[in-house]
Design an enzyme around this catalytic site. Structure first.
Site, PDB file in Angstrom:
ATOM      1  N   THR A 123       0.749  -1.273   0.000  1.00  0.00           N
ATOM      2  CA  THR A 123      -0.120  -0.025  -0.023  1.00  0.00           C
ATOM      3  C   THR A 123       0.747   1.219   0.127  1.00  0.00           C
ATOM      4  O   THR A 123       2.073   1.207  -0.427  1.00  0.00           O
ATOM      5  CB  THR A 123      -1.090   0.083   1.211  1.00  0.00           C
ATOM      6  OG1 THR A 123      -1.891   0.882   1.133  1.00  0.00           O
ATOM      7  CG2 THR A 123      -0.282   0.159   2.475  1.00  0.00           C
ATOM      8  N   ASN A 124       0.386   2.287   0.242  1.00  0.00           N
ATOM      9  CA  ASN A 124       0.912   3.552   0.505  1.00  0.00           C
ATOM     10  C   ASN A 124       0.484   4.449   1.446  1.00  0.00           C
ATOM     11  O   ASN A 124      -0.345   4.277   2.375  1.00  0.00           O
ATOM     12  CB  ASN A 124       1.385   4.424  -0.959  1.00  0.00           C
ATOM     13  CG  ASN A 124      -0.354   4.463  -1.339  1.00  0.00           C
ATOM     14  OD1 ASN A 124      -1.045   5.647  -0.895  1.00  0.00           O
ATOM     15  ND2 ASN A 124      -0.670   3.941  -2.439  1.00  0.00           N
ATOM     16  N   HIS A 125       1.060   5.744   1.753  1.00  0.00           N
ATOM     17  CA  HIS A 125       0.937   6.657   2.801  1.00  0.00           C
ATOM     18  C   HIS A 125      -0.223   7.443   2.668  1.00  0.00           C
ATOM     19  O   HIS A 125      -0.462   8.322   3.484  1.00  0.00           O
ATOM     20  CB  HIS A 125       2.241   7.510   3.032  1.00  0.00           C
ATOM     21  CG  HIS A 125       3.420   6.766   3.505  1.00  0.00           C
ATOM     22  ND1 HIS A 125       3.349   6.055   4.697  1.00  0.00           N
ATOM     23  CD2 HIS A 125       4.721   6.922   3.078  1.00  0.00           C
ATOM     24  CE1 HIS A 125       4.536   5.743   4.970  1.00  0.00           C
ATOM     25  NE2 HIS A 125       5.501   5.905   3.835  1.00  0.00           N
TER      26      HIS A 125
END
Ligand code: C5P
Length: 398
Positions: A210-212
């Site tokens: 995933t990402n931030h």
């Protein structure tokens, strides 16, 4: 901007009442005439003397003065006002407003007021998220009460979440818009889709990529569109954010799910804002059991995901499509490329190089790029950025 405007400032029993002092001061400084009505409990949080001094008028709490029987007329107060602003508004007061319980001067004034009404809720995150409170807020919004949404952050209880009253400066900003009639339902009848947050690509039943992205920017845009009367479908990755009022939330997990939901919603939409941080790659296979570690290194083979924005852009048919670009280098050239490739009307560029811009925070610093050129904006709250973006959407709509 608020010269000569008559504002009733209602204060209820929340710890955020301490901010009402600053709020009152800012309103007076802007030229408004302010009369403060407090609930009995509010007096425990901030003194009548403070509020009377700042508003330059005695504060009102009781129906009459027990010493001399002088009557505090909620009716004439209601008639006098251009705006009744309740800040902070507790869950209790919001509930009374929806049901019409008139057991204090603030409530009788509310029921008598012909003026516009705005509330700035303040409470603990669970009280705010409670289905009853959310239902009450929806009811009030449907009746035309302007909701000045609380912010997420640290609360007096020590918990962290949504429920902290909006900052006085933000409330004053919204008061100006309400009184200027800029909160009209300019987008009513329009249907918008907004994608927000990060997607999650499973590796096995336990791990994922995933990402931030926090989703905050997309949620602010969805809220702003809804506030202006649009019917909004928010297609969102996993976040802990509360759904803004009047917004239909569709929860998705992977880029593939988001693609399917967006393509489906696009059929009926008048426009879209692509704010999600969609994974560009996803594992070729998802293991159906937890992958065991071995002494060797591991390679996960990834394949490209579908580009949602590009797909919607290809089927644009004169509708409005807005994209985002988060760049770390070659920012403007990259963003301009996206404008063409994905057929956006404009791109909102935020650079990770700018302090206070991008992921997680409550502020953003953006440059808006369209085919006419670039407009650089200073650092501001994501709520303000959302307003600028929706203003631009509105101008394209005309
Ligand atoms: O190509 P890039 O990911 O930098 O483009 C960013 C823009 O495209 C954003 O508006 C983002 O929401 C959108 N996008 C998308 N689907 C993807 C990748 C990006 O909608 N698979």
């Amino acid at each position: 901007m608020l010269n000569g405007k008559h504002i009733i400032l209602g204060i209820t029993g929340s710890i955020a009442a301490y901010k009402a002092a600053m709020l009152c001061r800012l309103l007076v400084k802007e030229g408004a005439e302010v009369r403060v009505v407090m609930t009995p409990l509010a007096k425990q949080f901030i003194t009548p003397l403070t509020m009377a001094t700042l508003s330059k008028h005695p504060i009102l709490v009781e129906f009459f003065n027990p010493e001399n029987g002088e009557w505090n007329s909620h009716v004439s107060l209601g008639e006098w006002a251009d705006l009744m602003l309740i800040a902070p508004a507790t869950a209790n007061t919001l509930a009374k407003m929806t049901t019409g319980i008139a057991d204090n001067l603030l409530m009788t004034t509310y029921l008598s007021a012909r003026a516009k009404v705005a509330v700035a809720p303040a409470m603990d995150l669970d009280m705010y998220a409670h289905v009853t409170t959310q239902q009450n807020l929806r009811t009030l919004a449907e009746r035309g009460v302007a909701i000045i949404e609380p912010e997420a952050g640290e609360l007096a209880s020590g918990l962290v979440g949504k429920g902290r009253m909006a900052e006085p400066e933000e409330i004053v900003e919204q008061v100006k818009r309400i009184l200027a009639g800029n909160n009209a339902k300019t987008l009513s009848g329009k249907r918008y889709i907004v994608t927000a947050g990060a997607t999650i690509e499973a590796i096995d039943p336990v791990r994922f990529i995933t990402n931030h992205s926090s989703g905050k920017m997309g949620y602010a845009i969805a809220g702003e569109l809804a506030q202006r009367g649009a019917e909004v479908t928010l297609i969102t990755g996993r976040t802990s954010l509360a759904t803004p009022y009047g917004v239909k939330r569709v929860e998705v997990v992977s880029a593939e799910d988001m693609y399917n939901a967006a393509v489906e919603a696009w059929r009926e939409a008048d426009g879209g804002v692509m704010c999600a941080a969609v994974a560009d790659y996803t594992p070729v296979t998802v293991a159906d059991h937890k992958l065991k570690k071995s002494d060797d290194d591991m390679v996960i083979e990834l394949k490209r995901t579908k580009d949602i924005a590009k797909e919607l852009g290809a089927k644009k048919e004169g509708r409005i499509l807005v994209g985002f670009a988060l760049e770390t280098d070659n920012e403007e050239a990259n963003a301009e490329g996206k404008l063409e490739r994905k057929n956006f009307d404009f791109v909102v560029l935020n650079s990770l190089r700018d302090k206070g811009a991008g992921f997680r925070g409550d502020t953003n610093k953006v440059t808006i790029i369209d085919r006419e050129g670039r407009t650089e904006h200073p650092l501001m709250s994501k709520r303000e950025v959302a307003r600028i973006i929706v203003d631009k959407i509105e101008s394209l709509n005309q």
